[in-house]
Write an enzyme that holds these catalytic residues in place. Structure first.
Site, PDB file in Angstrom:
ATOM      1  N   ARG A  51       1.952   7.426   0.525  1.00 38.58           N
ATOM      2  CA  ARG A  51       0.849   8.184  -0.052  1.00 38.58           C
ATOM      3  C   ARG A  51      -0.495   7.849   0.571  1.00 38.58           C
ATOM      4  O   ARG A  51      -1.219   8.741   0.994  1.00 38.58           O
ATOM      5  CB  ARG A  51       0.700   7.896  -1.559  1.00 38.58           C
ATOM      6  CG  ARG A  51       1.410   8.849  -2.452  1.00 38.58           C
ATOM      7  CD  ARG A  51       1.795   8.138  -3.709  1.00 38.58           C
ATOM      8  NE  ARG A  51       2.663   7.029  -3.332  1.00 38.58           N
ATOM      9  CZ  ARG A  51       3.969   7.169  -3.121  1.00 38.58           C
ATOM     10  NH1 ARG A  51       4.548   8.301  -3.299  1.00 38.58           N
ATOM     11  NH2 ARG A  51       4.709   6.153  -2.721  1.00 38.58           N
ATOM     12  N   THR A  52      -0.842   6.578   0.598  1.00 37.74           N
ATOM     13  CA  THR A  52      -2.220   6.256   0.955  1.00 37.74           C
ATOM     14  C   THR A  52      -2.527   6.691   2.387  1.00 37.74           C
ATOM     15  O   THR A  52      -3.539   7.331   2.642  1.00 37.74           O
ATOM     16  CB  THR A  52      -2.488   4.752   0.747  1.00 37.74           C
ATOM     17  OG1 THR A  52      -2.101   4.424  -0.579  1.00 37.74           O
ATOM     18  CG2 THR A  52      -3.945   4.430   0.927  1.00 37.74           C
ATOM     19  N   LYS A  80       0.831  -9.192  18.980  1.00 38.06           N
ATOM     20  CA  LYS A  80       0.535 -10.095  20.113  1.00 38.06           C
ATOM     21  C   LYS A  80      -0.384 -11.226  19.682  1.00 38.06           C
ATOM     22  O   LYS A  80      -0.780 -12.052  20.493  1.00 38.06           O
ATOM     23  CB  LYS A  80      -0.153  -9.310  21.233  1.00 38.06           C
ATOM     24  CG  LYS A  80       0.657  -8.178  21.802  1.00 38.06           C
ATOM     25  CD  LYS A  80      -0.167  -7.476  22.891  1.00 38.06           C
ATOM     26  CE  LYS A  80       0.538  -6.241  23.418  1.00 38.06           C
ATOM     27  NZ  LYS A  80      -0.358  -5.440  24.270  1.00 38.06           N
ATOM     28  N   ARG A 101      -5.087  -0.997   5.633  1.00 37.15           N
ATOM     29  CA  ARG A 101      -4.221  -1.675   4.650  1.00 37.15           C
ATOM     30  C   ARG A 101      -3.683  -2.930   5.303  1.00 37.15           C
ATOM     31  O   ARG A 101      -3.271  -2.900   6.474  1.00 37.15           O
ATOM     32  CB  ARG A 101      -3.077  -0.772   4.227  1.00 37.15           C
ATOM     33  CG  ARG A 101      -2.011  -1.529   3.453  1.00 37.15           C
ATOM     34  CD  ARG A 101      -1.019  -0.634   2.792  1.00 37.15           C
ATOM     35  NE  ARG A 101      -1.628   0.109   1.700  1.00 37.15           N
ATOM     36  CZ  ARG A 101      -0.934   0.784   0.788  1.00 37.15           C
ATOM     37  NH1 ARG A 101       0.377   0.818   0.848  1.00 37.15           N
ATOM     38  NH2 ARG A 101      -1.552   1.435  -0.164  1.00 37.15           N
ATOM     39  N   HIS A 129      -7.365  -2.196  -4.538  1.00 37.07           N
ATOM     40  CA  HIS A 129      -6.950  -0.911  -3.937  1.00 37.07           C
ATOM     41  C   HIS A 129      -7.919   0.166  -4.449  1.00 37.07           C
ATOM     42  O   HIS A 129      -7.557   1.017  -5.261  1.00 37.07           O
ATOM     43  CB  HIS A 129      -5.507  -0.606  -4.351  1.00 37.07           C
ATOM     44  CG  HIS A 129      -4.851   0.487  -3.576  1.00 37.07           C
ATOM     45  ND1 HIS A 129      -5.536   1.364  -2.769  1.00 37.07           N
ATOM     46  CD2 HIS A 129      -3.544   0.858  -3.512  1.00 37.07           C
ATOM     47  CE1 HIS A 129      -4.679   2.215  -2.241  1.00 37.07           C
ATOM     48  NE2 HIS A 129      -3.461   1.939  -2.668  1.00 37.07           N
TER      49      HIS A 129
HETATM   50  C1  NCD Z   1       0.362   1.197  -4.640  1.00 35.63           C
HETATM   51  C2  NCD Z   1      -0.019   0.095  -3.673  1.00 35.63           C
HETATM   52  O1  NCD Z   1       0.182   0.241  -2.475  1.00 35.63           O
HETATM   53  O2  NCD Z   1      -0.540  -0.882  -4.162  1.00 35.63           O
HETATM   54  N1  NCD Z   1       0.771   2.354  -3.999  1.00 35.63           N
HETATM   55  C3  NCD Z   1      -0.178   3.269  -3.640  1.00 35.63           C
HETATM   56  O3  NCD Z   1      -1.011   3.029  -2.798  1.00 35.63           O
HETATM   57  N2  NCD Z   1      -0.186   4.428  -4.302  1.00 35.63           N
HETATM   58  C4  NCD Z   1       1.304   0.747  -5.677  1.00 35.63           C
HETATM   59  C5  NCD Z   1       2.579   0.090  -5.260  1.00 35.63           C
HETATM   60  O4  NCD Z   1       2.866  -0.083  -4.071  1.00 35.63           O
HETATM   61  O5  NCD Z   1       3.319  -0.260  -6.179  1.00 35.63           O
END
Ligand code: NCD
Length: 305
Positions: A51-52, A80, A101, A129
């Protein structure tokens, strides 16, 4: 030049302005179709995501921009031994904005300190997040009509769930918020969040292990997955993973207007039978996430429609 590392980097007024922009995008997407022409977003994902990452990419394309990036640490120079600081300096030469991320808490902050372009934290370890929180806030606002006077239940892995930590930090700044923390003892909300966020803002909260008992008082229930990748041993994960499963029978205890939220991915914690319940909002959250990321990219790149 601004970055978004923690949700509290944005004031309550700025969050409202992002919500207003997202609602304008929903009403008239064509008006926004070229605001980021020729701009590039770099998605630097050192940890898996569906999703993200795709949401950021869709958001940038829908604003007329382009996307470059990688989706795993082993397909980047991190394999590396390159530092996050050097990666951030390098990518600043190619792109206009970064979404990062990383499995290590604080990595996006290090990137922001070294980049010459805005950095968005797209999830750092078990920490924060903030863009999921933007999706959650737009969902609450559209479904409940307000961000004040809400009793919100958080259920599942409150220890490692970074989406929980960020949403609690955001909600703590509104009035009339009450929080119900539902988790096994081992997965309780970290004490730093209780102390520095809930207690500091005087937010009334209760802790329980009983989901059914907590349901009747809630305006929104925020379910979460047990975060397998943050556990130190598999046995503990297996023991705790199915602690809570929301099913139609339990939902009978919930109010008619309680909404069910989940950042996704879901494993077992919400039965698929709930998907057709009008109170299920988790796929709306996915869509809302894209609109809030569009609004955020516009804010950080200082572009207007
Ligand atoms: C969440 C995350 O990555 O923290 N997912 C997301 O970005 N929608 C929740 C999860 O991974 O459980």
């Amino acid at each position: 030049m601004r970055s978004l590392i923690s949700i509290t980097d944005l004031s309550v007024e700025e969050i409202q302005s992002l919500i207003d922009t997202a609602n304008q995008i929903i009403a008239d997407p064509d008006r926004f179709a070229h605001v980021c022409d020729r701009k590039k977003l770099a998605t630097l994902f050192f940890e898996p995501s569906t999703r993200t990452r795709l949401s950021f990419e869709a958001a940038m394309y829908e604003l007329g921009g382009n996307v470059i990036g990688f989706s795993s640490a082993n397909s980047s120079s991190a394999a590396k031994g390159e530092s996050v600081a050097d990666t951030a300096k390098t990518v600043s030469c190619y792109a206009d904005i970064i979404a990062m991320r990383h499995p290590k808490e604080g990595a996006p902050l290090v990137a922001a300190m070294n980049a010459s372009i805005p950095v968005i934290n797209a999830g750092d370890g078990g920490h924060n997040h903030p863009t999921q929180t933007l999706a959650d806030l737009l969902t609450l606002y559209r479904e409940k009509g307000r961000l004040n006077d809400l009793t919100v239940g958080f259920c599942g892995d409150l220890k490692f769930g970074r989406t929980v930590h960020s949403l609690i930090a955001a909600l703590a700044r509104y009035t009339g918020i009450k929080v119900v923390l539902i988790s096994p003892k081992e997965l309780q909300l970290p004490s730093y969040v209780k102390k520095d966020v809930l207690q500091k803002h005087g937010i009334p909260y209760t802790q329980t292990t009983n989901l059914e008992g907590a349901l009747p008082q809630l305006d929104a229930l925020y379910m979460t997955r047990v975060q397998r990748e943050r556990f130190f041993n598999e046995e503990d994960y297996l023991r705790l993973k199915d602690s809570y499963i929301l099913d139609p029978e339990k939902m009978r205890n919930a109010r008619e207007d309680m909404i069910v939220m989940h950042p996704l991915p879901r494993v077992n914690e919400i039965s698929v039978a709930i998907d057709s319940d009008p109170r299920a909002c988790y796929f709306k959250q996915v869509l809302n996430g894209k609109y809030m990321r569009m609004a955020l990219i516009m804010m950080l790149l200082e572009v207007k429609a």
